[in-house]
Scaffold this motif. Structure first.
Motif, PDB file in Angstrom:
ATOM      1  N   ARG A  55      41.290  84.131  44.419  1.00 64.02           N
ATOM      2  CA  ARG A  55      40.215  83.356  43.782  1.00 64.02           C
ATOM      3  C   ARG A  55      40.810  82.253  42.909  1.00 64.02           C
ATOM      4  N   ARG A  56      40.254  81.042  43.049  1.00 70.57           N
ATOM      5  CA  ARG A  56      40.691  79.917  42.234  1.00 70.57           C
ATOM      6  C   ARG A  56      40.200  80.052  40.797  1.00 70.57           C
ATOM      7  N   ASP A  57      40.905  79.389  39.912  1.00 69.93           N
ATOM      8  CA  ASP A  57      40.463  79.341  38.523  1.00 69.93           C
ATOM      9  C   ASP A  57      39.169  78.546  38.391  1.00 69.93           C
ATOM     10  N   ALA A  58      39.020  77.519  39.225  1.00 66.78           N
ATOM     11  CA  ALA A  58      37.812  76.704  39.188  1.00 66.78           C
ATOM     12  C   ALA A  58      37.419  76.323  40.612  1.00 66.78           C
ATOM     13  N   HIS A  59      36.144  76.352  40.889  1.00 67.45           N
ATOM     14  CA  HIS A  59      35.609  75.952  42.185  1.00 67.45           C
ATOM     15  C   HIS A  59      35.876  74.464  42.412  1.00 67.45           C
ATOM     16  N   VAL A  60      36.075  74.056  43.683  1.00 68.20           N
ATOM     17  CA  VAL A  60      36.353  72.648  43.972  1.00 68.20           C
ATOM     18  C   VAL A  60      35.137  71.752  43.758  1.00 68.20           C
ATOM     19  N   TRP A  61      33.938  72.343  43.748  1.00 61.22           N
ATOM     20  CA  TRP A  61      32.714  71.558  43.584  1.00 61.22           C
ATOM     21  C   TRP A  61      31.794  72.341  42.658  1.00 61.22           C
ATOM     22  N   SER A  62      31.641  71.871  41.454  1.00 66.15           N
ATOM     23  CA  SER A  62      30.916  72.642  40.441  1.00 66.15           C
ATOM     24  C   SER A  62      29.484  72.949  40.860  1.00 66.15           C
ATOM     25  N   GLN A  63      28.831  72.046  41.589  1.00 63.13           N
ATOM     26  CA  GLN A  63      27.446  72.293  41.984  1.00 63.13           C
ATOM     27  C   GLN A  63      27.321  73.377  43.056  1.00 63.13           C
ATOM     28  N   ALA A  64      28.423  73.711  43.709  1.00 63.77           N
ATOM     29  CA  ALA A  64      28.407  74.783  44.701  1.00 63.77           C
ATOM     30  C   ALA A  64      28.962  76.088  44.149  1.00 63.77           C
ATOM     31  N   ASP A  65      29.280  76.129  42.877  1.00 64.52           N
ATOM     32  CA  ASP A  65      29.837  77.314  42.225  1.00 64.52           C
ATOM     33  C   ASP A  65      28.696  78.263  41.871  1.00 64.52           C
ATOM     34  N   ALA A  66      28.656  79.427  42.521  1.00 64.97           N
ATOM     35  CA  ALA A  66      27.557  80.368  42.311  1.00 64.97           C
ATOM     36  C   ALA A  66      27.541  80.923  40.898  1.00 64.97           C
ATOM     37  N   VAL A  67      28.704  81.141  40.309  1.00 69.08           N
ATOM     38  CA  VAL A  67      28.762  81.702  38.959  1.00 69.08           C
ATOM     39  C   VAL A  67      28.238  80.690  37.938  1.00 69.08           C
ATOM     40  N   LEU A  68      28.665  79.442  38.042  1.00 64.29           N
ATOM     41  CA  LEU A  68      28.161  78.401  37.135  1.00 64.29           C
ATOM     42  C   LEU A  68      26.658  78.200  37.322  1.00 64.29           C
ATOM     43  N   ALA A  69      26.219  78.214  38.584  1.00 67.76           N
ATOM     44  CA  ALA A  69      24.793  78.023  38.859  1.00 67.76           C
ATOM     45  C   ALA A  69      23.962  79.142  38.243  1.00 67.76           C
ATOM     46  N   ALA A  70      24.444  80.373  38.359  1.00 63.66           N
ATOM     47  CA  ALA A  70      23.706  81.502  37.785  1.00 63.66           C
ATOM     48  C   ALA A  70      23.604  81.376  36.270  1.00 63.66           C
ATOM     49  N   ALA A  71      24.675  80.939  35.630  1.00 63.47           N
ATOM     50  CA  ALA A  71      24.656  80.768  34.177  1.00 63.47           C
ATOM     51  C   ALA A  71      23.655  79.694  33.755  1.00 63.47           C
ATOM     52  N   ALA A  72      23.448  78.697  34.644  1.00 63.15           N
ATOM     53  CA  ALA A  72      22.512  77.621  34.345  1.00 63.15           C
ATOM     54  C   ALA A  72      21.096  77.921  34.833  1.00 63.15           C
ATOM     55  N   GLY A  73      20.912  79.072  35.477  1.00 64.33           N
ATOM     56  CA  GLY A  73      19.595  79.440  35.979  1.00 64.33           C
ATOM     57  C   GLY A  73      19.184  78.707  37.233  1.00 64.33           C
ATOM     58  N   THR A  74      20.157  78.219  38.022  1.00 62.32           N
ATOM     59  CA  THR A  74      19.873  77.499  39.263  1.00 62.32           C
ATOM     60  C   THR A  74      20.563  78.202  40.430  1.00 62.32           C
ATOM     61  N   SER A  75      20.481  77.600  41.597  1.00 62.22           N
ATOM     62  CA  SER A  75      21.152  78.118  42.789  1.00 62.22           C
ATOM     63  C   SER A  75      22.276  77.175  43.192  1.00 62.22           C
ATOM     64  N   PRO A  76      23.376  77.702  43.738  1.00 63.19           N
ATOM     65  CA  PRO A  76      24.480  76.834  44.160  1.00 63.19           C
ATOM     66  C   PRO A  76      24.118  76.044  45.408  1.00 63.19           C
ATOM     67  N   LEU A  77      24.572  74.814  45.471  1.00 60.90           N
ATOM     68  CA  LEU A  77      24.357  74.017  46.675  1.00 60.90           C
ATOM     69  C   LEU A  77      25.154  74.601  47.830  1.00 60.90           C
ATOM     70  N   GLY A  78      24.639  74.420  49.040  1.00 60.78           N
ATOM     71  CA  GLY A  78      25.369  74.833  50.229  1.00 60.78           C
ATOM     72  C   GLY A  78      26.415  73.800  50.591  1.00 60.78           C
ATOM     73  N   GLY A  79      27.352  74.201  51.431  1.00 58.06           N
ATOM     74  CA  GLY A  79      28.335  73.243  51.918  1.00 58.06           C
ATOM     75  C   GLY A  79      29.730  73.440  51.408  1.00 58.06           C
ATOM     76  N   ALA A  80      29.933  74.411  50.499  1.00 57.10           N
ATOM     77  CA  ALA A  80      31.286  74.706  50.013  1.00 57.10           C
ATOM     78  C   ALA A  80      31.351  76.174  49.598  1.00 57.10           C
ATOM     79  N   GLU A  81      30.848  77.034  50.468  1.00 57.46           N
ATOM     80  CA  GLU A  81      30.698  78.449  50.137  1.00 57.46           C
ATOM     81  C   GLU A  81      32.016  79.209  50.043  1.00 57.46           C
ATOM     82  N   PHE A  82      33.126  78.596  50.494  1.00 59.72           N
ATOM     83  CA  PHE A  82      34.446  79.195  50.319  1.00 59.72           C
ATOM     84  C   PHE A  82      35.265  78.464  49.251  1.00 59.72           C
ATOM     85  N   GLY A  83      34.632  77.565  48.508  1.00 65.28           N
ATOM     86  CA  GLY A  83      35.362  76.750  47.548  1.00 65.28           C
ATOM     87  C   GLY A  83      35.909  77.502  46.360  1.00 65.28           C
ATOM     88  N   HIS A  84      35.509  78.777  46.203  1.00 69.49           N
ATOM     89  CA  HIS A  84      36.048  79.601  45.116  1.00 69.49           C
ATOM     90  C   HIS A  84      37.387  80.226  45.481  1.00 69.49           C
TER      91      HIS A  84
END
Length: 480
Positions: free
Chosen positions: A70-99
């Protein structure tokens, strides 16, 4: 759907096709989880959880015990599921292995390809998914094409996985520097329903808007007044398609998207014109990578007859035509009206090429209407015959030769059963199957193996870094 239960803490198991890893609840329920890695302990928010369903789906929202890959940071913040959950949103599709780091991504993809080939084709594969030349260290900067949907207020965005909620895009790290520099997601597109942007290898970038059926004329006028000067300022061609899909207008620039390829081993320089909504491989290295793999597998010789099925704009058709020469022949079949028209234009100067628009199965079997318009031999001559015996000629109205080599590059769903049966009946020397889905590849190779074909090799390429997708090229020859 019932109300979403509280997030579950799950230990993740093996990777599964489709960008998931598999987990089980304490009760034994299977959960397909995105944004995780095998072995991790994670907290999962369920996205599909019908009580009577055979399995559930979910997204990782917190990583309790990360895997080594696992990377320290996702390559695309808007596709990061953990960041999205913290913000109350859903991660964008298109980089589902970016973590995951690239080495881990390729291990996962190799596992999926191997499992699908074993399960569906009865084939034990000892290969691995390979990086392509010139890949960036983090697997970004490769997309030469981008599709954005447009909200009623004119903002451009993308959809999270299995969601109908359009989310505005603020950046796209997977895109090439040329696309990111344009930042098309920052523009407003009132009156449009979709935007397609391309940064081709042989011409200026192109931005194409598909207009809404309910758009007011003043909206369209304002959109043109806004995008025309923007295109001139940034050296971008801007085109627009009417809501009835019948006309494309050029608002500024040439309105053309041209792809080029220079490969000495393939015969030198090639050029293709691709319509704004036509198909072209999106990775900047995909055409060269796949052409080399197809050439190596096909082993074209002068005088060969070739079928190029699901031929797109003619990437492999052009290369095959040059390899077999005018003593050979190439039949290119494509179902998409837009892309088939591109192929006809791109191959118009090749007298030994027939570009046919129509459903591939119907063209090969002759059942039902087999083609509509766009049937072109070099220099625009029409053909209307069904592929038949090897003795057929190559002039308009005669029967095309049976193939020595068949190249097929079907869509994600794979080739139709009737297509595989027709190819088998034609008995070519070699079949080269280009696939963008491991499950479809495994299924179709299994069907051909049961018809007596031998799989002599499968190469897999990481042409979609930071996603679960993978491209493969398989070579088949007849047993005995």
């Amino acid at each position: 759907m019932t109300d979403a239960p509280a997030p579950l803490v799950l230990r993740l198991g093996a990777v599964a096709h489709g960008g998931h890893v598999v987990a089980r609840t304490d009760e034994g329920r299977v959960v397909f989880v995105r944004h995780g890695l095998p072995g991790e302990l994670v907290r999962v928010r369920l996205t599909d959880h019908e009580p009577t369903a055979s399995f559930w789906r979910g997204d990782v929202v917190e990583v309790l015990e990360p895997a080594a890959g696992r990377r320290d940071a996702h390559v695309w913040s808007q596709a990061d599921a953990v960041l999205a959950a913290a913000a109350g949103t859903s991660p964008l599709g298109g980089a589902e292995f970016g973590h995951a780091d690239l080495a881990t991504q390729r291990e996962l993809k190799t596992s999926v390809v191997g499992e699908q080939l074993s399960h569906l084709a009865g084939l034990e594969w000892d290969g691995h998914v390979r990086a392509v030349a010139g890949e960036t260290p983090d697997g970004t900067g490769w997309r030469t094409r981008l599709h954005l949907d447009v909200a009623p207020d004119g903002s451009a965005g993308m959809y999270p996985h299995r969601s109908g909620e359009l989310v505005p895009v603020t950046d796209m790290p997977l895109a090439t520097d040329a696309l990111r520099a344009l930042a098309p997601w920052e523009l407003r597109y009132e009156g449009a329903e979709r935007v397609d942007v391309a940064a081709p290898s042989g011409s200026a970038p192109l931005l194409h808007v598909s207009l809404r059926a309910d758009a007011r004329q003043e909206q369209l006028d304002a959109l043109r007044e806004r995008l025309g000067p923007w295109g001139e300022q940034h050296g971008v061609s801007v085109t627009a398609r009417t809501a009835d899909h019948r006309a494309v207008g050029v608002w500024t620039g040439t309105g053309e998207s041209v792809e080029t390829l220079d490969l000495p081993e393939a015969g030198g320089h090639f050029s293709w014109r691709v319509s704004p909504t036509g198909f072209w491989q999106i990775h900047r290295q995909a055409p060269a990578t796949l052409v080399r793999a197809v050439l190596d597998a096909a082993q074209f010789t002068p005088g060969d007859a070739v079928w190029d099925l699901y031929s797109g704009a003619g990437l492999f058709t052009a290369v095959a035509a040059r390899a077999v020469g005018e003593t050979g022949s190439v039949l290119a079949v494509e179902g998409s009206p837009v892309t088939s028209a591109d192929a006809a234009r791109n191959l118009a100067d090749a007298p030994h090429v027939s570009a046919v628009r129509g459903d591939v199965a119907r063209v090969l079997t002759g059942r039902g209407p087999r083609a509509r318009g766009g049937q072109r031999r070099g220099h625009g001559r029409a053909t209307s015959s069904r592929p038949g015996g090897r003795t057929g000629g190559r002039t308009g109205g005669s029967t095309p030769a049976r193939p020595d080599v068949v190249v097929m590059d079907p869509p994600r769903a794979g080739a139709a059963k009737d297509v595989l049966a027709a190819v088998d009946h034609a008995a070519p020397r070699r079949i080269v199957y280009v696939a963008c889905d491991p499950a479809a590849l495994g299924r179709d190779l299994g069907r051909l193996r049961r018809r007596g074909w031998r799989v002599d090799g499968v190469e897999a390429f990481d042409l979609y870094p930071n996603t679960h997708h993978v491209e493969a090229v398989a070579l088949l020859r007849r047993d005995g």
